[in-house]
Motif scaffolding. Structure first.
Motif, PDB file in Angstrom:
ATOM      1  N   TYR A   1       0.834  -1.210   0.000  1.00 17.74           N
ATOM      2  CA  TYR A   1       0.000   0.000   0.000  1.00 17.74           C
ATOM      3  C   TYR A   1       0.870   1.262   0.000  1.00 17.74           C
ATOM      4  CZ  TYR A   1      -4.675  -1.957   0.576  1.00 17.74           C
ATOM      5  OH  TYR A   1      -5.861  -2.586   0.361  1.00 17.74           O
TER       6      TYR A   1
ATOM      7  N   ALA B   1       2.311   1.678  -3.468  1.00 14.26           N
ATOM      8  CA  ALA B   1       1.251   2.122  -4.383  1.00 14.26           C
ATOM      9  C   ALA B   1       0.978   3.618  -4.198  1.00 14.26           C
ATOM     10  CB  ALA B   1      -0.014   1.299  -4.156  1.00 14.26           C
ATOM     11  N   ALA B   2       0.928   4.061  -2.947  1.00 17.72           N
ATOM     12  CA  ALA B   2       0.677   5.478  -2.672  1.00 17.72           C
ATOM     13  C   ALA B   2       1.833   6.347  -3.182  1.00 17.72           C
ATOM     14  CB  ALA B   2       0.463   5.700  -1.178  1.00 17.72           C
TER      15      ALA B   2
ATOM     16  N   GLN C   1       1.733   6.314  -6.802  1.00 15.01           N
ATOM     17  CA  GLN C   1       0.432   6.874  -7.181  1.00 15.01           C
ATOM     18  C   GLN C   1      -0.304   5.995  -8.184  1.00 15.01           C
ATOM     19  OE1 GLN C   1       1.322  10.912  -8.345  1.00 15.01           O
ATOM     20  NE2 GLN C   1       1.876  11.482  -6.267  1.00 15.01           N
ATOM     21  N   VAL C   2      -0.421   4.717  -7.807  1.00 21.82           N
ATOM     22  CA  VAL C   2      -1.229   3.767  -8.565  1.00 21.82           C
ATOM     23  C   VAL C   2      -2.078   2.979  -7.570  1.00 21.82           C
ATOM     24  CG1 VAL C   2       0.430   3.501 -10.465  1.00 21.82           C
ATOM     25  CG2 VAL C   2       0.538   1.952  -8.508  1.00 21.82           C
ATOM     26  N   PRO C   3      -3.189   2.396  -8.025  1.00 25.79           N
ATOM     27  CA  PRO C   3      -3.966   1.531  -7.134  1.00 25.79           C
ATOM     28  C   PRO C   3      -3.156   0.288  -6.785  1.00 25.79           C
ATOM     29  CG  PRO C   3      -5.203   2.060  -9.140  1.00 25.79           C
ATOM     30  CD  PRO C   3      -3.809   2.564  -9.327  1.00 25.79           C
ATOM     31  N   ILE C   4      -3.343  -0.231  -5.586  1.00 21.69           N
ATOM     32  CA  ILE C   4      -2.547  -1.382  -5.139  1.00 21.69           C
ATOM     33  C   ILE C   4      -2.733  -2.592  -6.040  1.00 21.69           C
ATOM     34  CG2 ILE C   4      -4.271  -2.155  -3.479  1.00 21.69           C
ATOM     35  CD1 ILE C   4      -1.860  -3.060  -1.710  1.00 21.69           C
ATOM     36  N   TYR C   5      -3.932  -2.783  -6.576  1.00 20.08           N
ATOM     37  CA  TYR C   5      -4.150  -3.993  -7.377  1.00 20.08           C
ATOM     38  C   TYR C   5      -3.270  -4.022  -8.623  1.00 20.08           C
ATOM     39  CZ  TYR C   5      -7.115  -1.542 -10.793  1.00 20.08           C
ATOM     40  OH  TYR C   5      -7.580  -0.707 -11.760  1.00 20.08           O
ATOM     41  N   ILE C   6      -2.816  -2.875  -9.078  1.00 18.07           N
ATOM     42  CA  ILE C   6      -1.907  -2.829 -10.233  1.00 18.07           C
ATOM     43  C   ILE C   6      -0.593  -3.531  -9.885  1.00 18.07           C
ATOM     44  CG2 ILE C   6      -0.519  -1.262 -11.670  1.00 18.07           C
ATOM     45  CD1 ILE C   6      -3.324  -1.055 -12.544  1.00 18.07           C
TER      46      ILE C   6
ATOM     47  N   LEU D   1     -10.626   4.172 -14.460  1.00 18.49           N
ATOM     48  CA  LEU D   1      -9.396   4.386 -13.709  1.00 18.49           C
ATOM     49  C   LEU D   1      -8.645   5.584 -14.287  1.00 18.49           C
ATOM     50  CD1 LEU D   1      -7.293   3.507 -11.617  1.00 18.49           C
ATOM     51  CD2 LEU D   1      -6.349   1.990 -13.349  1.00 18.49           C
TER      52      LEU D   1
ATOM     53  N   ARG E   1     -10.443   8.907 -13.473  1.00 20.74           N
ATOM     54  CA  ARG E   1     -10.382   9.336 -12.069  1.00 20.74           C
ATOM     55  C   ARG E   1      -8.993   9.714 -11.613  1.00 20.74           C
ATOM     56  NH1 ARG E   1     -13.318   4.333  -9.645  1.00 20.74           N
ATOM     57  NH2 ARG E   1     -11.222   3.670 -10.052  1.00 20.74           N
ATOM     58  N   ASN E   2      -7.963   9.174 -12.237  1.00 22.74           N
ATOM     59  CA  ASN E   2      -6.616   9.341 -11.720  1.00 22.74           C
ATOM     60  C   ASN E   2      -5.716  10.005 -12.772  1.00 22.74           C
ATOM     61  OD1 ASN E   2      -4.011   9.061 -10.721  1.00 22.74           O
ATOM     62  ND2 ASN E   2      -4.494   7.155  -9.681  1.00 22.74           N
TER      63      ASN E   2
END
Length: 124
Positions: A54, A57-58, A61-66, A85, A88-89
């Motif tokens: 996590y 990912a932060a 700056q990507v979602p953790i599932y990536i 995705l 939103r990002n």
């Protein structure tokens, strides 16, 4: 390595380079007692603890599932990310644009290479 194997550390490294961060810059984004050596260590690990994943990912700056995708799916998701995705990002949108730009440049350079090889082969 199997293209469908999940290597979270390599995913961190891959996305870090896509974001154009070096290991030191990622360490600074991670904060605290992070340094280049610690980032390098975790980039070699096939599995990373969820809490730490996590944090990566932060910082990237990507979602953790990536970060939890097999390499083949990771590349596909960056080339053709889910519309919601991207919408939103803005960071994912920027990464997507950069990947497409680099891929386009790669294709153009390959075309130029083939052209030069062709001309050299026919002695023009």
């Amino acid at each position: 390595m199997n293209k469908f194997a999940i290597h979270e550390g390599e995913n961190v490294r891959f996305l870090r380079t896509v974001r154009q961060f070096n290991q030191k810059q990622l360490a600074e984004e991670m904060g605290g007692n992070w340094n280049q050596q610690k980032v390098a260590y975790w980039e070699r690990q096939p599995k990373i603890k969820v809490g730490l994943l996590y944090q990566f990912a932060a910082a990237i700056q990507v979602p953790i599932y990536i970060l939890q995708k097999p390499r083949q799916e990771l590349a596909q998701s960056l080339l053709m990310p889910e519309k919601q995705l991207v919408d939103r990002n803005p960071n994912v949108k920027q990464m997507h644009r950069k990947i497409n730009e680099l891929y386009h440049r790669l294709l153009l350079s390959q075309i130029e290479l083939y052209r030069l090889q062709y001309e050299e082969g026919f002695g023009r």
